[in-house]
Design a protein around this motif. Structure first.
Motif, PDB file in Angstrom:
ATOM      1  N   GLY A 194       0.804  -1.219   0.000  1.00  0.00           N
ATOM      2  CA  GLY A 194       0.000   0.000   0.000  1.00  0.00           C
ATOM      3  C   GLY A 194       0.834   1.265   0.000  1.00  0.00           C
ATOM      4  O   GLY A 194       0.300   2.377  -0.090  1.00  0.00           O
ATOM      5  N   GLU A 195       2.154   1.122   0.090  1.00  0.00           N
ATOM      6  CA  GLU A 195       3.035   2.292   0.157  1.00  0.00           C
ATOM      7  C   GLU A 195       3.473   2.780  -1.221  1.00  0.00           C
ATOM      8  O   GLU A 195       4.036   3.876  -1.341  1.00  0.00           O
ATOM      9  N   GLN A 196       3.247   1.972  -2.258  1.00  0.00           N
ATOM     10  CA  GLN A 196       3.668   2.362  -3.607  1.00  0.00           C
ATOM     11  C   GLN A 196       2.865   3.567  -4.085  1.00  0.00           C
ATOM     12  O   GLN A 196       1.682   3.702  -3.789  1.00  0.00           O
ATOM     13  N   TRP A 197       3.540   4.435  -4.838  1.00  0.00           N
ATOM     14  CA  TRP A 197       2.917   5.667  -5.304  1.00  0.00           C
ATOM     15  C   TRP A 197       2.067   5.429  -6.545  1.00  0.00           C
ATOM     16  O   TRP A 197       2.401   4.588  -7.382  1.00  0.00           O
ATOM     17  N   LEU A 198       0.996   6.187  -6.655  1.00  0.00           N
ATOM     18  CA  LEU A 198       0.152   6.152  -7.841  1.00  0.00           C
ATOM     19  C   LEU A 198       0.013   7.588  -8.346  1.00  0.00           C
ATOM     20  O   LEU A 198      -0.576   8.439  -7.676  1.00  0.00           O
ATOM     21  N   SER A 199       0.602   7.840  -9.489  1.00  0.00           N
ATOM     22  CA  SER A 199       0.521   9.160 -10.116  1.00  0.00           C
ATOM     23  C   SER A 199      -0.628   9.136 -11.114  1.00  0.00           C
ATOM     24  O   SER A 199      -0.600   8.405 -12.101  1.00  0.00           O
ATOM     25  N   TRP A 200      -1.643   9.921 -10.847  1.00  0.00           N
ATOM     26  CA  TRP A 200      -2.908   9.852 -11.568  1.00  0.00           C
ATOM     27  C   TRP A 200      -3.192  11.168 -12.281  1.00  0.00           C
ATOM     28  O   TRP A 200      -2.578  12.193 -12.010  1.00  0.00           O
ATOM     29  N   ILE A 201      -4.174  11.144 -13.197  1.00  0.00           N
ATOM     30  CA  ILE A 201      -4.644  12.357 -13.852  1.00  0.00           C
ATOM     31  C   ILE A 201      -6.050  12.096 -14.381  1.00  0.00           C
ATOM     32  O   ILE A 201      -6.342  11.011 -14.891  1.00  0.00           O
ATOM     33  N   HIS A 202      -6.944  13.059 -14.233  1.00  0.00           N
ATOM     34  CA  HIS A 202      -8.304  12.937 -14.773  1.00  0.00           C
ATOM     35  C   HIS A 202      -8.238  13.066 -16.286  1.00  0.00           C
ATOM     36  O   HIS A 202      -7.449  13.839 -16.829  1.00  0.00           O
ATOM     37  N   VAL A 203      -9.090  12.335 -16.984  1.00  0.00           N
ATOM     38  CA  VAL A 203      -9.061  12.354 -18.448  1.00  0.00           C
ATOM     39  C   VAL A 203      -9.309  13.757 -19.007  1.00  0.00           C
ATOM     40  O   VAL A 203      -8.771  14.123 -20.060  1.00  0.00           O
ATOM     41  N   ASN A 233      -0.803   4.083  -2.743  1.00  0.00           N
ATOM     42  CA  ASN A 233      -1.888   3.162  -3.069  1.00  0.00           C
ATOM     43  C   ASN A 233      -2.934   3.080  -1.952  1.00  0.00           C
ATOM     44  O   ASN A 233      -4.138   3.102  -2.214  1.00  0.00           O
ATOM     45  N   LYS A 234      -2.492   3.000  -0.705  1.00  0.00           N
ATOM     46  CA  LYS A 234      -3.434   2.872   0.404  1.00  0.00           C
ATOM     47  C   LYS A 234      -4.325   4.107   0.517  1.00  0.00           C
ATOM     48  O   LYS A 234      -5.515   3.999   0.839  1.00  0.00           O
ATOM     49  N   ASP A 235      -3.780   5.278   0.242  1.00  0.00           N
ATOM     50  CA  ASP A 235      -4.560   6.512   0.329  1.00  0.00           C
ATOM     51  C   ASP A 235      -5.488   6.676  -0.872  1.00  0.00           C
ATOM     52  O   ASP A 235      -6.622   7.152  -0.723  1.00  0.00           O
ATOM     53  N   PHE A 236      -5.002   6.274  -2.042  1.00  0.00           N
ATOM     54  CA  PHE A 236      -5.864   6.293  -3.228  1.00  0.00           C
ATOM     55  C   PHE A 236      -7.063   5.375  -2.999  1.00  0.00           C
ATOM     56  O   PHE A 236      -8.211   5.757  -3.253  1.00  0.00           O
ATOM     57  N   GLY A 237      -6.800   4.158  -2.511  1.00  0.00           N
ATOM     58  CA  GLY A 237      -7.878   3.202  -2.284  1.00  0.00           C
ATOM     59  C   GLY A 237      -8.863   3.676  -1.237  1.00  0.00           C
ATOM     60  O   GLY A 237     -10.079   3.510  -1.395  1.00  0.00           O
ATOM     61  N   ARG A 238      -8.358   4.275  -0.186  1.00  0.00           N
ATOM     62  CA  ARG A 238      -9.243   4.790   0.866  1.00  0.00           C
ATOM     63  C   ARG A 238     -10.158   5.882   0.312  1.00  0.00           C
ATOM     64  O   ARG A 238     -11.350   5.916   0.614  1.00  0.00           O
ATOM     65  N   THR A 239      -9.600   6.750  -0.528  1.00  0.00           N
ATOM     66  CA  THR A 239     -10.400   7.818  -1.145  1.00  0.00           C
ATOM     67  C   THR A 239     -11.418   7.242  -2.121  1.00  0.00           C
ATOM     68  O   THR A 239     -12.582   7.673  -2.156  1.00  0.00           O
ATOM     69  N   LEU A 240     -11.003   6.258  -2.902  1.00  0.00           N
ATOM     70  CA  LEU A 240     -11.915   5.610  -3.841  1.00  0.00           C
ATOM     71  C   LEU A 240     -13.082   4.969  -3.094  1.00  0.00           C
ATOM     72  O   LEU A 240     -14.251   5.110  -3.488  1.00  0.00           O
ATOM     73  N   GLY A 241     -12.786   4.262  -2.000  1.00  0.00           N
ATOM     74  CA  GLY A 241     -13.838   3.640  -1.206  1.00  0.00           C
ATOM     75  C   GLY A 241     -14.806   4.668  -0.644  1.00  0.00           C
ATOM     76  O   GLY A 241     -16.033   4.467  -0.651  1.00  0.00           O
ATOM     77  N   LYS A 242     -14.272   5.785  -0.178  1.00  0.00           N
ATOM     78  CA  LYS A 242     -15.128   6.837   0.383  1.00  0.00           C
ATOM     79  C   LYS A 242     -16.053   7.415  -0.669  1.00  0.00           C
ATOM     80  O   LYS A 242     -17.250   7.626  -0.425  1.00  0.00           O
ATOM     81  N   VAL A 243     -15.519   7.678  -1.871  1.00  0.00           N
ATOM     82  CA  VAL A 243     -16.335   8.238  -2.948  1.00  0.00           C
ATOM     83  C   VAL A 243     -17.438   7.252  -3.354  1.00  0.00           C
ATOM     84  O   VAL A 243     -18.566   7.656  -3.650  1.00  0.00           O
TER      85      VAL A 243
END
Length: 301
Positions: A194-203, A233-243
């Motif tokens: 869950g510590e790996q980084w995820l660099s994201w961008i909205h389409v 990853n852990k923070d992205f997933g937590r935010t995704l779950g909340k949304v």
């Protein structure tokens, strides 16, 4: 403007084509199967990548080319044959674009060529910007290095060239719907450590940044197409779950991911902390700089 797009019928390409048409531009979509599509007032489908097609005869007075062509990374296990196909699809398309440019009497002002943050390799601790010139190790770094090397040859024809290094693109297609499945099944959680980084961008920002790169003559060379707020990853997933209104509780062990996906598991277990330094310096105004509004927009229906 007159803009040619490869990969124009794909996830990003469709959004980009729609954007340019709404802006009043003429779009030429290069496709292997032009007969499957119907031209409109502002969209013309032109055959390419087959010997019988001569796209240069239909592409006079182009202002820009956007090259998004390439086999998806997410559509199957990475066998050695599949790896070759992923690399070859990008190399062939890009070489064909440079060859097309060489045949045009009037050269386009700019080529915006897709690339990926995989160029940087993987790190839990290092933050990458366009100032990082040495590619990382591994398959994805090799693919992006070769991809950009081919695209850079457009500069030999005095065409300004931009390599947009995409992060994970958030939209109704692409990787995000698959990432959301465990959460919708009440089984979402961190992947691996869950510590790996995820660099994201909205389409929408992908589209916006491509448009920005075409218009801004100071945009040259690599430019990171990522939001300024990458997440672990852990923070992205937590935010995704909340949304989604779903729990973030059930971890997926790294060994299980590797067993299921093989080398493709690097897309989930490894990552990069990538900052869009050049886009920020040039004044690009992000539509979705923060993750929660970006995810809320995708899942608003």
């Amino acid at each position: 403007m007159k803009i040619a797009i490869t990969g124009g019928t794909g996830f990003v390409g469709k959004q980009l084509t729609r954007h340019f048409v709404l802006e009043g531009h003429d779009v030429y979509v290069l496709t292997r199967s032009p007969e499957k599509h119907k031209d409109t007032n502002h969209i013309k489908y032109i055959g390419w990548l087959k010997p019988e097609f001569a796209p240069e005869s239909q592409l006079n007075e182009l202002d820009a080319i956007v090259n998004l062509a390439g086999e998806s990374l997410n559509s199957g296990r990475w066998t050695e044959e599949r790896k070759r196909s992923i690399l070859d699809s990008r190399i062939k398309a890009t070489e064909n674009i440079v060859d097309l440019i060489s045949k045009l009497n009037k050269k386009p002002e700019v080529l915006v060529n897709a690339s990926a943050v995989g160029f940087y390799g993987n790190s839990m601790t290092e933050a990458f910007t366009e100032d990082t010139t040495k590619p990382g190790d591994g398959f994805l770094a090799n693919v992006t290095t070769e991809w950009e090397k081919r695209a850079s040859q457009a500069a030999d024809h005095d065409v300004r060239t931009v390599f947009l290094r995409f992060g994970i693109i958030l939209g109704e297609e692409g990787a995000l719907p698959k990432m959301a499945i465990p959460y919708k099944m009440m089984a979402g959680g961190k992947i691996g450590s869950g510590e790996q980084w995820l660099s994201w961008i909205h389409v929408d920002d992908v589209v916006g940044m491509i448009d920005f790169a075409i218009r801004n003559k100071e945009a040259v060379g690599p430019m990171n197409a990522t939001a300024p707020t990458p997440k672990r990853n852990k923070d992205f997933g937590r935010t995704l779950g909340k949304v989604l209104g779903r729990p973030h509780w059930l971890p997926a062990p790294a060994f299980a991911i590797r067993t299921a996906l093989g080398d493709m598991s690097t897309l989930l277990l490894d990552g990069q902390h990538v900052i869009p330094k050049k886009a920020i310096a040039l004044g690009y105004d992000f539509i979705y700089p923060e993750l929660t509004p970006a995810l809320e927009d995708v899942f608003k229906d």
